[in-house]
Design a protein around this motif. Sequence first.
Motif, PDB file in Angstrom:
ATOM      1  N   VAL A 113       0.843  -1.208   0.000  1.00 29.54           N
ATOM      2  CA  VAL A 113       0.000   0.000   0.000  1.00 29.54           C
ATOM      3  C   VAL A 113       0.873   1.251   0.000  1.00 29.54           C
ATOM      4  O   VAL A 113       0.594   2.225  -0.730  1.00 29.54           O
ATOM      5  CB  VAL A 113      -0.947  -0.006   1.213  1.00 29.54           C
ATOM      6  CG1 VAL A 113      -1.629   1.349   1.376  1.00 29.54           C
ATOM      7  CG2 VAL A 113      -2.003  -1.101   1.053  1.00 29.54           C
ATOM      8  N   ALA A 114       1.946   1.242   0.796  1.00 36.41           N
ATOM      9  CA  ALA A 114       2.825   2.410   0.873  1.00 36.41           C
ATOM     10  C   ALA A 114       3.491   2.698  -0.474  1.00 36.41           C
ATOM     11  O   ALA A 114       3.497   3.850  -0.947  1.00 36.41           O
ATOM     12  CB  ALA A 114       3.882   2.193   1.951  1.00 36.41           C
ATOM     13  N   VAL A 115       4.029   1.688  -1.115  1.00 34.60           N
ATOM     14  CA  VAL A 115       4.755   1.889  -2.372  1.00 34.60           C
ATOM     15  C   VAL A 115       3.799   2.214  -3.517  1.00 34.60           C
ATOM     16  O   VAL A 115       4.055   3.133  -4.310  1.00 34.60           O
ATOM     17  CB  VAL A 115       5.608   0.639  -2.698  1.00 34.60           C
ATOM     18  CG1 VAL A 115       6.201   0.744  -4.106  1.00 34.60           C
ATOM     19  CG2 VAL A 115       6.727   0.482  -1.678  1.00 34.60           C
ATOM     20  N   VAL A 116       2.693   1.476  -3.605  1.00 31.66           N
ATOM     21  CA  VAL A 116       1.722   1.751  -4.670  1.00 31.66           C
ATOM     22  C   VAL A 116       1.140   3.154  -4.508  1.00 31.66           C
ATOM     23  O   VAL A 116       0.980   3.898  -5.486  1.00 31.66           O
ATOM     24  CB  VAL A 116       0.604   0.689  -4.680  1.00 31.66           C
ATOM     25  CG1 VAL A 116      -0.508   1.076  -5.650  1.00 31.66           C
ATOM     26  CG2 VAL A 116       1.177  -0.671  -5.063  1.00 31.66           C
ATOM     27  N   GLY A 117       0.841   3.539  -3.266  1.00 27.25           N
ATOM     28  CA  GLY A 117       0.317   4.884  -3.017  1.00 27.25           C
ATOM     29  C   GLY A 117       1.313   5.962  -3.378  1.00 27.25           C
ATOM     30  O   GLY A 117       0.956   6.994  -3.980  1.00 27.25           O
ATOM     31  N   LEU A 118       2.593   5.753  -3.017  1.00 23.85           N
ATOM     32  CA  LEU A 118       3.631   6.735  -3.314  1.00 23.85           C
ATOM     33  C   LEU A 118       3.804   6.906  -4.830  1.00 23.85           C
ATOM     34  O   LEU A 118       3.844   8.041  -5.340  1.00 23.85           O
ATOM     35  CB  LEU A 118       4.946   6.310  -2.674  1.00 23.85           C
ATOM     36  CG  LEU A 118       6.177   7.176  -2.988  1.00 23.85           C
ATOM     37  CD1 LEU A 118       5.970   8.598  -2.468  1.00 23.85           C
ATOM     38  CD2 LEU A 118       7.431   6.553  -2.396  1.00 23.85           C
ATOM     39  N   ILE A 119       3.902   5.787  -5.547  1.00 27.87           N
ATOM     40  CA  ILE A 119       4.123   5.870  -6.998  1.00 27.87           C
ATOM     41  C   ILE A 119       2.895   6.448  -7.705  1.00 27.87           C
ATOM     42  O   ILE A 119       3.024   7.240  -8.654  1.00 27.87           O
ATOM     43  CB  ILE A 119       4.475   4.479  -7.566  1.00 27.87           C
ATOM     44  CG1 ILE A 119       5.825   4.026  -7.011  1.00 27.87           C
ATOM     45  CG2 ILE A 119       4.519   4.507  -9.085  1.00 27.87           C
ATOM     46  CD1 ILE A 119       6.246   2.638  -7.436  1.00 27.87           C
TER      47      ILE A 119
END
Length: 447
Positions: A376-382
């Motif tokens: 969730v953190a990486v997908v949200g950031l990108i």
Amino acid sequence: METKKQKIGNWFRTSISAKMLVVGFIFLILLIPLGFVKDLIRERETRQAGVIEEINQKWGNEVIIYGPIIKVPYKTYTEEKTFDEKTKTFTKNYKEVLNHAYFLPKTLDIDSEVNTRQLERGIYETVVYTADISMNGNFNKFDFSTVDLPEKDIIWDRATLLMQTSNLKGIRNEIQIRMNQNEYTLKPKFDESYMSTLESGFLRKQLKGNGDSTFSLKIKINGSDALRFIPIGGETSVSMHSDWHSPSFNGNYLPNDETKKISNKGFDAHWTVLETNRQFGQQFFNHLPNLNKFAFGTSLIVPIDDYQKTERTSKYGILIIGLTLLVFLLIQIISKIAIHPFQYFMIGLALIMFYTLLISISEHQNFLKAYLISGVAVVGLITAYSKTILKNRKFPMLVFGSLSALYAFIFVIIQLENYALLVGSIGLFIILGIVMFSSKKIDWSNQ
């Protein structure tokens, strides 16, 4: 000269081939930090293995145990010749040599109750066990005919009982063996070999040379990794009951299929091994050989732990980075939106951060929660970053959907064991098909 530089700059900005070369170069550069992340995972896994080994050594390592064996000393004689200078002749002398015969039981019944527990040190944990083992059986005939000994040279009243184990310090009780209505206490004997020896005092004529000698004993022992036995009985029967849900039956013999039961609450297994199933007999003379290669039993395996899952996930890092950069490249080519190489690089680093987040969070939470938080953190950031680059909502939503589907796909694969290759191959085939048909919209004339 200025015109030539402008032409090169325009070629990089407008040529599809140039964009592919640049993105390909960035992809290769990103493999370097991805390799560092894999090294970090292996380092943490090695650290875990070291801590677990230290815990297991203090509690008790793998247990191999066999016995009882009756050890009977006997005399043999060697001829020595000495030359007499006075008579100029040889005289014969006979030197007494003490040897030992080892007799294995005719029947051996072993029942073991294996209770497991988890031990923790810091963020690491391991599974150990305490086994309550009962042994019963009998010896029938002690046959010295193969060495052609007179009865007077057999020292029956100095016979002893032997047990051998690979884990002497794991024993939790004083081992007393009851034989022919008498009890004998087994004490450790110094031995530099892998197996430690326990030996009783002299039986003092309690043996019946040609009759049956029954025995029974109980052992409580701590161990880890595995519990195994050696089938020294002419007929060896072993039953094992445990509350551990992931056994691995190994060694020279497998349990009987009709009695084997495995569930989430534990397992039950039963082995029957006959003398004809082995490559050794029921008696040895002069020395007792190493019989460890005939051991069988159960390893209490730990299902794939979080480090193994993280390592398996990192193996798909090349796939995730490559496909994500490809999605942005296709968006750039189709939409004519300019994406700087630095922005590609930042997106790649964000993807690599997924693995460092995963390994660090999984050391304190279960793998599912760690994977969910990291994803969730990486997908949200990108997704948020792509919204600032692509200037609309359609393409960021495409990025969000692609990354979410990709991480979900990888999670499913690493949970599978028997079908991981099949599901992975089908998934990659579908992804390849999507990329191929998406590329139809590109005007390849501007290379």
